[in-house]
Design a protein around this motif. Structure first.
Motif, mmCIF file in Angstrom:
data_model
loop_
_atom_site.group_PDB
_atom_site.id
_atom_site.type_symbol
_atom_site.label_atom_id
_atom_site.label_comp_id
_atom_site.label_asym_id
_atom_site.label_seq_id
_atom_site.Cartn_x
_atom_site.Cartn_y
_atom_site.Cartn_z
ATOM 1 N N UNK A 172 8.543 6.382 -13.384
ATOM 2 C CA UNK A 172 8.602 6.664 -11.945
ATOM 3 C C UNK A 172 7.460 5.983 -11.180
ATOM 4 N N UNK A 173 6.537 5.387 -11.913
ATOM 5 C CA UNK A 173 5.404 4.727 -11.251
ATOM 6 C C UNK A 173 5.744 3.283 -10.896
ATOM 7 N N UNK A 174 5.266 2.847 -9.740
ATOM 8 C CA UNK A 174 5.426 1.445 -9.364
ATOM 9 C C UNK A 174 4.347 0.625 -10.055
ATOM 10 N N UNK A 175 4.676 -0.610 -10.358
ATOM 11 C CA UNK A 175 3.660 -1.524 -10.882
ATOM 12 C C UNK A 175 2.962 -2.129 -9.656
ATOM 13 N N UNK A 223 -10.358 6.505 -8.007
ATOM 14 C CA UNK A 223 -9.817 5.155 -7.922
ATOM 15 C C UNK A 223 -8.507 5.005 -8.707
ATOM 16 N N UNK A 224 -7.494 5.719 -8.225
ATOM 17 C CA UNK A 224 -6.232 5.786 -8.971
ATOM 18 C C UNK A 224 -5.238 4.691 -8.577
ATOM 19 N N UNK A 225 -5.710 3.716 -7.795
ATOM 20 C CA UNK A 225 -4.795 2.690 -7.287
ATOM 21 C C UNK A 225 -4.089 1.905 -8.381
ATOM 22 N N UNK A 239 0.706 10.292 3.344
ATOM 23 C CA UNK A 239 -0.616 10.206 2.709
ATOM 24 C C UNK A 239 -1.354 8.924 3.103
ATOM 25 N N UNK A 240 -0.814 8.187 4.059
ATOM 26 C CA UNK A 240 -1.516 6.996 4.542
ATOM 27 C C UNK A 240 -1.338 6.901 6.044
ATOM 28 N N UNK A 241 -2.274 6.202 6.679
ATOM 29 C CA UNK A 241 -2.181 5.966 8.119
ATOM 30 C C UNK A 241 -2.197 4.462 8.348
ATOM 31 N N UNK A 287 0.798 -1.235 0.000
ATOM 32 C CA UNK A 287 0.000 0.000 0.000
ATOM 33 C C UNK A 287 0.834 1.291 0.000
ATOM 34 N N UNK A 288 2.060 1.225 0.522
ATOM 35 C CA UNK A 288 2.900 2.433 0.530
ATOM 36 C C UNK A 288 3.235 2.827 -0.916
ATOM 37 N N UNK A 289 3.504 1.842 -1.751
ATOM 38 C CA UNK A 289 3.787 2.127 -3.174
ATOM 39 C C UNK A 289 2.527 2.631 -3.883
ATOM 40 N N UNK A 290 1.383 2.065 -3.517
ATOM 41 C CA UNK A 290 0.118 2.548 -4.103
ATOM 42 C C UNK A 290 -0.023 4.037 -3.815
#
Ligand code: ADP
Ligand code: GN1
Ligand code: MG
Length: 358
Positions: free
Chosen positions: A140-143, A227-229, A89-91, A54-57
């Motif tokens: 630069x985006x993770x898969x 829903x940009x995940x 940006x996440x908890x 989820x951190x990469x998301x």
């Protein structure tokens, strides 16, 4: 951990007075939060079975929304994520669950278009999204989900589930599995063209259902894409295709009576027009293969629903035991209908492209 307490880990305006589950997504758990100052937020728990990291998301989502925000005139046209008091940006809660929060934009989402204009608006939204991100540094985006729309790999995964038959359901679905296997070669066409470099790799949304577009509540024009995940490098044809699969279908994605399921050629034309008007950077080859995009993504999703049914419903949220099978059959019917309409779809694309692109 209490939902209000989670909400208060983010830098929100006010104190939560209500937290209600909402939306119709199959993956994340979504809550609408209202605070005593009247501010509304969306709070979501990220599905860890689907998104292993989820951190990469959130890294992808954060950089894409920052990029989009610099390109839109109206702030409602890009999502705005709220940071935590740790500036993330996440908890991460004490049960190991990841949460994120963003402004609720005063709008609404539809599960089916109520008019041609609704569908046209969603085509503009996804077309604009494609266009605005054409300059984004894709590397630069993770898969976030490896091989997400690699149909060759989806068939490999289906075979694995067939071999394992973990839930003991294979015998009852042999004819359905045969249907999918007969279409494997055709279904893998686009992935092969991607691998040979004949189709360009782009930054794509990868989950372009109508209910991932937010419409303005007053004007009903499209505001932004949600829903940009699954934003990752991918094929534009899948983004186009998934919108057709969901929005141009004559029945819901999980319609049990497959005789009601087909593709509406008129809606296909409406969407094609909006998408081509907004996504002006598509190559001629991409345009020519748009109908194939619709067929392939529909068949691919049928393999995914079938795999999940065979696995015992591990991935998609289900409302009843046969839900994934019902979904798979509805998608198979739709894919077969598209196959029978290829000539008409090709004619429509050629005509619309002539009008829009000259
Ligand atoms: P999922 O991965 O579960 O589909 P989404 O981010 O798409 O998660 O959210 C689920 C649903 O919640 C969406 O399909 C939409 O109906 C609703 N939703 C999400 N964000 C908003 C928003 N800002 N305004 C209105 N509805 C929203
Ligand atoms: C899931 O998250 P949601 O409901 O928008 C799925 C899509 C499928 C879709 C089918 C991450 O989308 O790939 O096409 O269900 N998302 C993920 O409705 O797997
Ligand atoms: Mg969604």
């Amino acid at each position: 951990m209490h939902i209000e307490k989670i909400a208060c880990s983010f830098r929100i305006d006010g104190t939560p007075v209500s937290c209600k589950e909402f939306g119709s997504g199959h993956i994340n758990y979504t809550v609408k939060v209202l605070t005593d100052t009247g501010k509304e937020y969306v709070l979501q728990r990220i599905n860890k079975y689907v998104f292993k990291d989820p951190v990469k998301v959130m890294s992808n989502v954060g950089s894409v929304t920052a990029f989009l925000r610099n390109r839109v005139d109206d702030s409602r046209m890009a999502l705005h994520f709220i940071s935590t008091f740790d500036d993330l940006y996440y908890f991460l809660d004490d049960e190991g669950e990841y949460w994120r929060m963003y402004d609720f934009i005063g709008g609404f989402c539809l599960d089916a278009p109520e008019s041609d204009e609704d569908f046209y608006q969603s085509a503009l939204a996804f077309g604009r999204f494609q266009h605005m991100l054409s300059e984004f540094p894709a590397h630069t985006l993770y898969e976030t989900i490896p091989e997400f729309h690699n149909t060759i790999d989806r068939y490999r995964q289906l075979r694995e589930s067939i071999a394992a038959d973990a839930a003991g359901r294979l015998a009852s679905v042999q004819a359905d599995v045969d249907f999918l296997m007969e279409r494997e070669e055709l279904g893998c066409t686009l992935q092969r063209l991607r691998e040979s470099g004949e189709l360009p790799l782009r930054v794509t949304h990868n989950d372009t259902k109508l209910n991932n577009v937010l419409l303005d509540k007053d004007t009903r024009t499209s505001l932004c894409v949600l829903d940009l995940d699954t934003v990752m490098p991918g094929l534009s044809l899948y983004d186009f295709g998934d919108s057709i699969r969901f929005g141009a279908a004559t029945a819901p994605e999980d319609e049990p009576d497959t005789s009601k399921m087909s593709m509406d050629l008129h809606l296909f034309e409406v969407y094609t027009k909006g998408f081509l008007e907004a996504a002006t950077s598509l190559t001629d080859k991409e345009v020519e293969l748009l109908p194939m995009g619709a067929f392939v993504i529909t068949l691919e999703l049928a393999t995914r629903f079938m795999k999940d049914y065979l696995d015992g419903d591990l991935y998609f949220k289900t409302a009843y035991p046969e839900h994934n099978l019902v979904r798979a059959r509805a998608q198979m019917k739709l894919a077969a209908d598209m196959q029978s309409k290829f000539d008409e779809m090709n004619r429509i694309v050629a005509e619309v492209a002539q009008r829009v692109r000259g």
